[in-house]
Design an enzyme around this catalytic site. Structure first.
Site, PDB file in Angstrom:
ATOM      1  N   TRP A  70       0.837  -1.203   0.000  1.00 19.95           N
ATOM      2  CA  TRP A  70       0.000   0.000   0.000  1.00 19.95           C
ATOM      3  C   TRP A  70       0.864   1.242   0.000  1.00 19.95           C
ATOM      4  O   TRP A  70       2.035   1.209   0.356  1.00 19.95           O
ATOM      5  CB  TRP A  70      -1.044  -0.003   1.130  1.00 19.95           C
ATOM      6  CG  TRP A  70      -0.549  -0.200   2.548  1.00 19.95           C
ATOM      7  CD1 TRP A  70       0.688  -0.602   2.971  1.00 19.95           C
ATOM      8  CD2 TRP A  70      -1.315   0.005   3.738  1.00 19.95           C
ATOM      9  NE1 TRP A  70       0.735  -0.676   4.329  1.00 19.95           N
ATOM     10  CE2 TRP A  70      -0.483  -0.304   4.835  1.00 19.95           C
ATOM     11  CE3 TRP A  70      -2.623   0.400   3.996  1.00 19.95           C
ATOM     12  CZ2 TRP A  70      -0.922  -0.213   6.164  1.00 19.95           C
ATOM     13  CZ3 TRP A  70      -3.049   0.484   5.321  1.00 19.95           C
ATOM     14  CH2 TRP A  70      -2.203   0.173   6.386  1.00 19.95           C
ATOM     15  N   ASN A  71       0.240   2.350  -0.459  1.00 20.99           N
ATOM     16  CA  ASN A  71       0.939   3.622  -0.594  1.00 20.99           C
ATOM     17  C   ASN A  71       0.124   4.725   0.074  1.00 20.99           C
ATOM     18  O   ASN A  71      -1.064   4.560   0.341  1.00 20.99           O
ATOM     19  CB  ASN A  71       1.080   3.992  -2.074  1.00 20.99           C
ATOM     20  CG  ASN A  71       1.801   2.947  -2.872  1.00 20.99           C
ATOM     21  OD1 ASN A  71       2.917   2.565  -2.549  1.00 20.99           O
ATOM     22  ND2 ASN A  71       1.155   2.452  -3.915  1.00 20.99           N
ATOM     23  N   HIS A 112      -7.119  19.460  -7.751  1.00 25.30           N
ATOM     24  CA  HIS A 112      -7.323  19.701  -9.180  1.00 25.30           C
ATOM     25  C   HIS A 112      -6.166  19.090  -9.973  1.00 25.30           C
ATOM     26  O   HIS A 112      -5.383  19.789 -10.614  1.00 25.30           O
ATOM     27  CB  HIS A 112      -7.502  21.207  -9.434  1.00 25.30           C
ATOM     28  CG  HIS A 112      -8.695  21.753  -8.713  1.00 25.30           C
ATOM     29  ND1 HIS A 112      -9.874  22.070  -9.353  1.00 25.30           N
ATOM     30  CD2 HIS A 112      -8.911  21.950  -7.390  1.00 25.30           C
ATOM     31  CE1 HIS A 112     -10.749  22.471  -8.442  1.00 25.30           C
ATOM     32  NE2 HIS A 112     -10.192  22.413  -7.245  1.00 25.30           N
ATOM     33  N   HIS A 130     -10.339  15.529 -13.205  1.00 21.90           N
ATOM     34  CA  HIS A 130     -10.869  15.966 -11.907  1.00 21.90           C
ATOM     35  C   HIS A 130     -12.145  16.767 -12.045  1.00 21.90           C
ATOM     36  O   HIS A 130     -12.512  17.215 -13.136  1.00 21.90           O
ATOM     37  CB  HIS A 130      -9.799  16.731 -11.123  1.00 21.90           C
ATOM     38  CG  HIS A 130      -9.543  18.122 -11.623  1.00 21.90           C
ATOM     39  ND1 HIS A 130      -8.547  18.421 -12.508  1.00 21.90           N
ATOM     40  CD2 HIS A 130     -10.157  19.299 -11.353  1.00 21.90           C
ATOM     41  CE1 HIS A 130      -8.554  19.721 -12.760  1.00 21.90           C
ATOM     42  NE2 HIS A 130      -9.528  20.278 -12.089  1.00 21.90           N
ATOM     43  N   ASP A 181     -14.553  19.949 -10.654  1.00 25.16           N
ATOM     44  CA  ASP A 181     -14.603  21.269 -10.018  1.00 25.16           C
ATOM     45  C   ASP A 181     -15.945  21.412  -9.314  1.00 25.16           C
ATOM     46  O   ASP A 181     -17.003  21.397  -9.965  1.00 25.16           O
ATOM     47  CB  ASP A 181     -14.520  22.389 -11.054  1.00 25.16           C
ATOM     48  CG  ASP A 181     -13.150  22.556 -11.694  1.00 25.16           C
ATOM     49  OD1 ASP A 181     -12.175  21.930 -11.226  1.00 25.16           O
ATOM     50  OD2 ASP A 181     -13.066  23.335 -12.666  1.00 25.16           O
ATOM     51  N   HIS A 206     -15.207  25.964  -5.592  1.00 30.29           N
ATOM     52  CA  HIS A 206     -13.863  26.226  -6.147  1.00 30.29           C
ATOM     53  C   HIS A 206     -13.704  27.688  -6.548  1.00 30.29           C
ATOM     54  O   HIS A 206     -12.618  28.249  -6.463  1.00 30.29           O
ATOM     55  CB  HIS A 206     -13.643  25.312  -7.359  1.00 30.29           C
ATOM     56  CG  HIS A 206     -12.350  25.524  -8.084  1.00 30.29           C
ATOM     57  ND1 HIS A 206     -11.134  25.665  -7.451  1.00 30.29           N
ATOM     58  CD2 HIS A 206     -12.079  25.603  -9.413  1.00 30.29           C
ATOM     59  CE1 HIS A 206     -10.177  25.825  -8.351  1.00 30.29           C
ATOM     60  NE2 HIS A 206     -10.727  25.809  -9.548  1.00 30.29           N
ATOM     61  N   HIS A 250     -15.546  29.042 -15.278  1.00 27.63           N
ATOM     62  CA  HIS A 250     -15.495  28.965 -13.815  1.00 27.63           C
ATOM     63  C   HIS A 250     -16.457  29.987 -13.202  1.00 27.63           C
ATOM     64  O   HIS A 250     -17.257  29.663 -12.320  1.00 27.63           O
ATOM     65  CB  HIS A 250     -14.065  29.212 -13.328  1.00 27.63           C
ATOM     66  CG  HIS A 250     -13.129  28.065 -13.594  1.00 27.63           C
ATOM     67  ND1 HIS A 250     -12.523  27.861 -14.811  1.00 27.63           N
ATOM     68  CD2 HIS A 250     -12.701  27.053 -12.790  1.00 27.63           C
ATOM     69  CE1 HIS A 250     -11.761  26.782 -14.741  1.00 27.63           C
ATOM     70  NE2 HIS A 250     -11.849  26.272 -13.537  1.00 27.63           N
TER      71      HIS A 250
HETATM   72 MN    MN Z   1     -10.165  22.417 -11.568  1.00 20.82          MN
END
Ligand code: MN
Length: 261
Positions: A65-66, A73, A77, A79, A83, A211
């Site tokens: 495991w990590n 972002h 991904h 938003d 944001h 945005h």
């Molecule tokens: Mn973004």
């Protein structure tokens, strides 16, 4: 009960027979994933980094495991409205109603236009032309904007496509973004580039209109999508699955589409 009123039964049959195909619209997430690079004085996202905890060794003999560090972002991904300052009192990523994360997708293909002009901007006329040919935009749906930019997604420099005047990547013009946010029945926009706004959108009025308008209208963005070429213009169903990060502004996201063959 007839199958006509048991759509999940038909859906399961479709998955089993292969008439419904599951398409992965997600780019791989690693230390090589391209990231947006803002000019000074703005702060930037660190490179995605994975740290090993154990790998079948003295630290953990039977398990691998990590842990990882990276920005909300990063890579493919989501938003969330919070944001952007226009959505600062709206939902964070953990608060987004899941019903809005599943819906019909339309795909507008401007690959040829973006190849000829990396600063290509989608317009209201483009949306209207699509609707005349394919029918009205679906309520609760997602606009997936294909530009061919996914072919650059394994190369930070080609992906950001910046020169002395800044980044040059396709996007959506301000009036179209305003209409999609305020008047269209859609809930989100998905793109193949590093952000929903064009590379040159810092110079628009207002700046970064996708945005500004979409998140301010409690709608959503999706970036760095892959495999849009495998989707029909209409009829696919999108499943958007960001992590449920409390107070998160966004999240790396697995994005799937169901397509009927
Ligand atoms: Mn973004």
């Amino acid at each position: 009960m007839s199958t006509a009123i048991r759509p999940l039964t038909s859906f399961i049959e479709g998955l089993a027979s292969g008439t419904i195909e599951v398409i992965d619209l997600t780019q791989p997430l690693s230390e090589r994933t391209p990231l947006i690079k803002l000019p000074p004085p703005f702060a930037n996202t660190p490179v995605w980094t994975t740290h090993e905890i154990s790998r079948y060794d003295e630290r953990g003999p039977a398990w691998y495991w990590n842990w990882f560090e990276g920005g909300e972002h990063s890579g493919t991904h989501f938003d969330a409205p919070i944001h952007w300052v226009t959505g600062k009192d709206k939902d964070d990523v953990s608060q987004v109603p899941v019903r809005r994360l599943v819906g019909p997708a339309i795909v507008i293909d401007k690959t040829a236009e973006a190849r000829a002009n990396p600063d290509y901007l989608l317009t209201r006329d483009d949306i209207d032309a699509f609707a005349r040919r394919h029918g009205p935009l679906p309520p609760g749906g997602w606009l997936l904007y294909r530009t061919g930019w996914d072919a650059r997604a394994n190369d930070q420099e080609a992906f950001l496509n910046a020169n002395a005047s800044g980044p040059h990547t396709p996007g959506i013009d301000g009036e179209c973004a305003r209409w999609l946010a305020g008047e269209s029945p859609l809930v989100g926009i998905g793109v193949e580039t590093v952000g929903t706004d064009a590379g040159t959108a810092h110079s628009f009025s207002p700046a970064f209109p996708c945005h500004q308008f979409m998140l301010g209208a409690n709608k959503y963005g999706l970036t760095q999508l892959a495999n849009l070429v495998k989707l029909p213009p209409t009829g696919a169903v999108l499943v958007v699955a960001p992590l449920k990060l409390v107070k998160g502004s966004g999240s790396p996201c697995r994005v799937l589409a169901f397509v009927q063959r």
